[in-house]
Write a protein that holds these residues in place. Structure first.
Motif, PDB file in Angstrom:
ATOM      1  N   GLY A  43     -28.590 -12.434  10.204  1.00 23.33           N
ATOM      2  CA  GLY A  43     -27.356 -12.097   9.516  1.00 23.33           C
ATOM      3  C   GLY A  43     -27.222 -12.747   8.160  1.00 23.33           C
ATOM      4  N   GLY A  44     -25.991 -13.066   7.819  1.00 23.85           N
ATOM      5  CA  GLY A  44     -25.668 -13.660   6.535  1.00 23.85           C
ATOM      6  C   GLY A  44     -24.171 -13.786   6.441  1.00 23.85           C
ATOM      7  N   MET A  45     -23.684 -14.151   5.265  1.00 26.48           N
ATOM      8  CA  MET A  45     -22.239 -14.239   5.072  1.00 26.48           C
ATOM      9  C   MET A  45     -21.785 -13.164   4.085  1.00 26.48           C
ATOM     10  N   LEU A  46     -20.773 -12.426   4.494  1.00 25.01           N
ATOM     11  CA  LEU A  46     -20.173 -11.419   3.638  1.00 25.01           C
ATOM     12  C   LEU A  46     -18.775 -11.864   3.222  1.00 25.01           C
ATOM     13  N   VAL A  47     -18.364 -11.381   2.054  1.00 19.87           N
ATOM     14  CA  VAL A  47     -17.007 -11.629   1.563  1.00 19.87           C
ATOM     15  C   VAL A  47     -16.433 -10.299   1.086  1.00 19.87           C
ATOM     16  N   PRO A  48     -15.128 -10.188   0.957  1.00 20.18           N
ATOM     17  CA  PRO A  48     -14.543  -8.953   0.417  1.00 20.18           C
ATOM     18  C   PRO A  48     -15.092  -8.672  -0.978  1.00 20.18           C
TER      19      PRO A  48
ATOM     20  N   HIS B  31     -26.289  -5.984  12.741  1.00 15.04           N
ATOM     21  CA  HIS B  31     -25.814  -4.602  12.813  1.00 15.04           C
ATOM     22  C   HIS B  31     -24.322  -4.488  12.512  1.00 15.04           C
ATOM     23  N   PHE B  32     -23.574  -5.556  12.764  1.00 13.12           N
ATOM     24  CA  PHE B  32     -22.163  -5.545  12.362  1.00 13.12           C
ATOM     25  C   PHE B  32     -22.046  -5.765  10.857  1.00 13.12           C
ATOM     26  N   LEU B  33     -22.930  -6.572  10.303  1.00 15.83           N
ATOM     27  CA  LEU B  33     -22.941  -6.755   8.854  1.00 15.83           C
ATOM     28  C   LEU B  33     -23.218  -5.439   8.146  1.00 15.83           C
ATOM     29  N   ALA B  34     -24.136  -4.649   8.712  1.00 13.03           N
ATOM     30  CA  ALA B  34     -24.449  -3.348   8.113  1.00 13.03           C
ATOM     31  C   ALA B  34     -23.201  -2.465   8.075  1.00 13.03           C
ATOM     32  N   ARG B  35     -22.430  -2.478   9.147  1.00 19.98           N
ATOM     33  CA  ARG B  35     -21.194  -1.696   9.192  1.00 19.98           C
ATOM     34  C   ARG B  35     -20.165  -2.247   8.190  1.00 19.98           C
ATOM     35  N   MET B  36     -20.105  -3.565   8.088  1.00 15.94           N
ATOM     36  CA  MET B  36     -19.138  -4.206   7.196  1.00 15.94           C
ATOM     37  C   MET B  36     -19.468  -3.915   5.727  1.00 15.94           C
ATOM     38  N   LYS B  37     -20.754  -3.860   5.403  1.00 15.31           N
ATOM     39  CA  LYS B  37     -21.140  -3.538   4.029  1.00 15.31           C
ATOM     40  C   LYS B  37     -20.718  -2.111   3.665  1.00 15.31           C
ATOM     41  N   THR B  38     -20.884  -1.199   4.608  1.00 17.47           N
ATOM     42  CA  THR B  38     -20.477   0.182   4.308  1.00 17.47           C
ATOM     43  C   THR B  38     -18.960   0.301   4.188  1.00 17.47           C
ATOM     44  N   ALA B  39     -18.234  -0.703   4.719  1.00 14.16           N
ATOM     45  CA  ALA B  39     -16.772  -0.721   4.600  1.00 14.16           C
ATOM     46  C   ALA B  39     -16.330  -1.377   3.295  1.00 14.16           C
ATOM     47  N   GLY B  40     -17.300  -1.816   2.468  1.00 12.86           N
ATOM     48  CA  GLY B  40     -16.958  -2.336   1.151  1.00 12.86           C
ATOM     49  C   GLY B  40     -17.156  -3.821   0.945  1.00 12.86           C
ATOM     50  N   MET B  41     -17.601  -4.552   1.963  1.00 12.35           N
ATOM     51  CA  MET B  41     -17.824  -5.980   1.781  1.00 12.35           C
ATOM     52  C   MET B  41     -19.165  -6.205   1.086  1.00 12.35           C
ATOM     53  N   ARG B  42     -19.309  -7.371   0.466  1.00 11.22           N
ATOM     54  CA  ARG B  42     -20.566  -7.683  -0.218  1.00 11.22           C
ATOM     55  C   ARG B  42     -21.174  -8.966   0.340  1.00 11.22           C
ATOM     56  N   GLU B  43     -22.466  -9.082   0.184  1.00  9.91           N
ATOM     57  CA  GLU B  43     -23.183 -10.230   0.721  1.00  9.91           C
ATOM     58  C   GLU B  43     -23.091 -11.409  -0.229  1.00  9.91           C
ATOM     59  N   LEU B  44     -22.586 -12.526   0.259  1.00  7.07           N
ATOM     60  CA  LEU B  44     -22.547 -13.752  -0.531  1.00  7.07           C
ATOM     61  C   LEU B  44     -23.913 -14.427  -0.500  1.00  7.07           C
ATOM     62  N   ILE B  45     -24.486 -14.487   0.689  1.00  7.19           N
ATOM     63  CA  ILE B  45     -25.833 -15.034   0.854  1.00  7.19           C
ATOM     64  C   ILE B  45     -26.387 -14.554   2.185  1.00  7.19           C
ATOM     65  N   SER B  46     -27.672 -14.270   2.202  1.00 10.71           N
ATOM     66  CA  SER B  46     -28.326 -13.876   3.447  1.00 10.71           C
ATOM     67  C   SER B  46     -28.954 -15.100   4.097  1.00 10.71           C
ATOM     68  N   VAL B  47     -29.152 -15.033   5.389  1.00 11.45           N
ATOM     69  CA  VAL B  47     -29.827 -16.114   6.094  1.00 11.45           C
ATOM     70  C   VAL B  47     -31.274 -16.221   5.626  1.00 11.45           C
ATOM     71  N   ASP B  48     -31.888 -15.099   5.288  1.00 12.61           N
ATOM     72  CA  ASP B  48     -33.256 -15.124   4.760  1.00 12.61           C
ATOM     73  C   ASP B  48     -33.343 -15.982   3.503  1.00 12.61           C
ATOM     74  N   THR B  49     -32.396 -15.793   2.586  1.00 12.61           N
ATOM     75  CA  THR B  49     -32.386 -16.564   1.346  1.00 12.61           C
ATOM     76  C   THR B  49     -32.186 -18.042   1.625  1.00 12.61           C
ATOM     77  N   ALA B  50     -31.242 -18.353   2.512  1.00 10.41           N
ATOM     78  CA  ALA B  50     -30.979 -19.745   2.862  1.00 10.41           C
ATOM     79  C   ALA B  50     -32.187 -20.382   3.542  1.00 10.41           C
ATOM     80  N   ALA B  51     -32.811 -19.633   4.447  1.00  9.15           N
ATOM     81  CA  ALA B  51     -33.976 -20.155   5.167  1.00  9.15           C
ATOM     82  C   ALA B  51     -35.110 -20.472   4.201  1.00  9.15           C
ATOM     83  N   ALA B  52     -35.366 -19.574   3.260  1.00  6.80           N
ATOM     84  CA  ALA B  52     -36.446 -19.793   2.294  1.00  6.80           C
ATOM     85  C   ALA B  52     -36.168 -21.038   1.458  1.00  6.80           C
ATOM     86  N   ALA B  53     -34.915 -21.248   1.057  1.00  4.10           N
ATOM     87  CA  ALA B  53     -34.556 -22.422   0.260  1.00  4.10           C
ATOM     88  C   ALA B  53     -34.747 -23.716   1.051  1.00  4.10           C
ATOM     89  N   LEU B  54     -34.633 -23.628   2.365  1.00  2.00           N
ATOM     90  CA  LEU B  54     -34.813 -24.790   3.232  1.00  2.00           C
ATOM     91  C   LEU B  54     -36.286 -25.047   3.563  1.00  2.00           C
TER      92      LEU B  54
END
Length: 322
Positions: free
Chosen positions: A106-111, A184-207
């Motif tokens: 997953g990741g974190m989404l914001v409005p 899969h809930f994030l995918a639905r939330m993005k189609t509802a207009g939310m945007r990704e603040l950061i993905s877990v993939d990005t955070a994991a790579a930075a770690l």
């Protein structure tokens, strides 16, 4: 040969055939609403199970905990779980083995209109989190915030924990300022207009972690792998065949559309893309990468998450034959 001897021979052969057929059935318990059902349905529909020497028997459960209980009690042969849970069980003496299934995280989404641009901007705000305080995505994002911005999300934000659908609703209606949810809930939330603040993939790579490390997988008992290696290999091949089918054939997705319970075409496409993107790389799991991830989980999740695991247990991951 007497008639009695011939009849006995036939009965013995039939019994052996029946036993063989019984042995070649893999009973898998999964949450009825889980996305793994898309793959299992594809395996059954296209005969990838029988093509690989077994019959797949899918048993729907109300949730993951019920599936784990059925598996631990011997009622089924296989479940789907994350390898952190398998490592914990293995360290406690259970002979369980993990077969990679998905690396989707997953990741974190914001409005869309949120002023937040990084995790640092979430200080003092309310975050909705599916999966509880020991959710793996939440732990990785906490570790990332500590490394990059020097603060702990757990102490500097207000958290609301709940089931994935509730978190999705809270996020899309503005009840929370950001949300961490299953892919899969994030995918639905993005189609509802939310945007990704950061993905877990990005955070994991930075770690320094490898985002390609698969988190979810099929779990079998070690004795099944030892006594019936062809069944385990067959399931791994059937899983790969189903993923290949779904990655290349839009008709394979069309027949799953009702099961996916999508609201519109945008959700349908987003879920397809998300599922396909989660396909793990073929071959063995990188043990060094998995060990690094385990240490991050242990540092923040402690024994509540990893139990008595102090190092990656031997034999944890299934390695397909070359």
């Amino acid at each position: 040969m007497t008639i009695q001897t011939a009849v006995a021979a036939v009965l013995l052969a039939l019994t052996a055939t029946f036993a063989s057929a019984q042995d070649a059935t893999i009973r898998v318990a999964v949450q009825e609403s889980g996305t793994v059902n898309w793959e299992l349905d594809t395996i059954k529909h296209y005969g990838f199970d029988t093509e690989n020497g077994f019959t797949l028997d899918v048993q729907g459960m109300a949730g993951g905990d019920a599936a784990q209980i059925a598996f631990q009690g011997g009622a089924v042969d296989m479940i789907v779980s994350d390898w952190i849970w398998v490592a914990r069980q293995r360290a406690a003496g259970a002979d369980f083995v993990f077969i990679p299934y998905s690396r989707a995280v997953g990741g974190m989404l914001v409005p869309a209109n949120s002023t937040a641009q990084t995790l640092a901007d979430m200080k003092g705000r309310k975050i909705g989190i599916a999966g509880g305080q020991l959710d793996k995505s939440w732990i990785i994002l906490r570790a990332y915030a500590q490394q990059e911005y020097g603060f702990d999300l757990a102490t500097e934000t207000e958290q609301v924990f709940g089931a994935a659908p509730l978190i999705m609703n809270a996020a899309t209606t503005g009840e929370v300022d950001g949300a961490i949810n299953f892919w899969h809930f994030l995918a639905r939330m993005k189609t509802a207009g939310m945007r990704e603040l950061i993905s877990v993939d990005t955070a994991a790579a930075a770690l320094g972690l490898d985002p390609a490390t698969p988190l979810l997988g099929y779990v079998v008992r070690g004795d099944m792998l030892r006594n019936q290696p062809e069944l385990v290999a067959g399931m791994a091949k059937a899983s790969a065949a189903a993923k290949a089918k779904l990655a290349s054939d839009t008709a394979a997705w069309a027949r799953l559309r009702d099961r996916m319970r999508v609201d519109d075409d945008a959700q349908f496409v987003a879920l397809q893309n998300g599922f396909n993107a989660g396909t793990p790389a073929p071959g063995a799991v990188n043990l060094d990468a998995a060990d690094k991830m385990l240490k991050v989980m242990a540092d923040l999740g402690g024994t509540d998450l990893v139990g008595d695991v102090t190092a990656l247990p031997d034999g944890l991951f299934y390695t397909p034959a070359e």
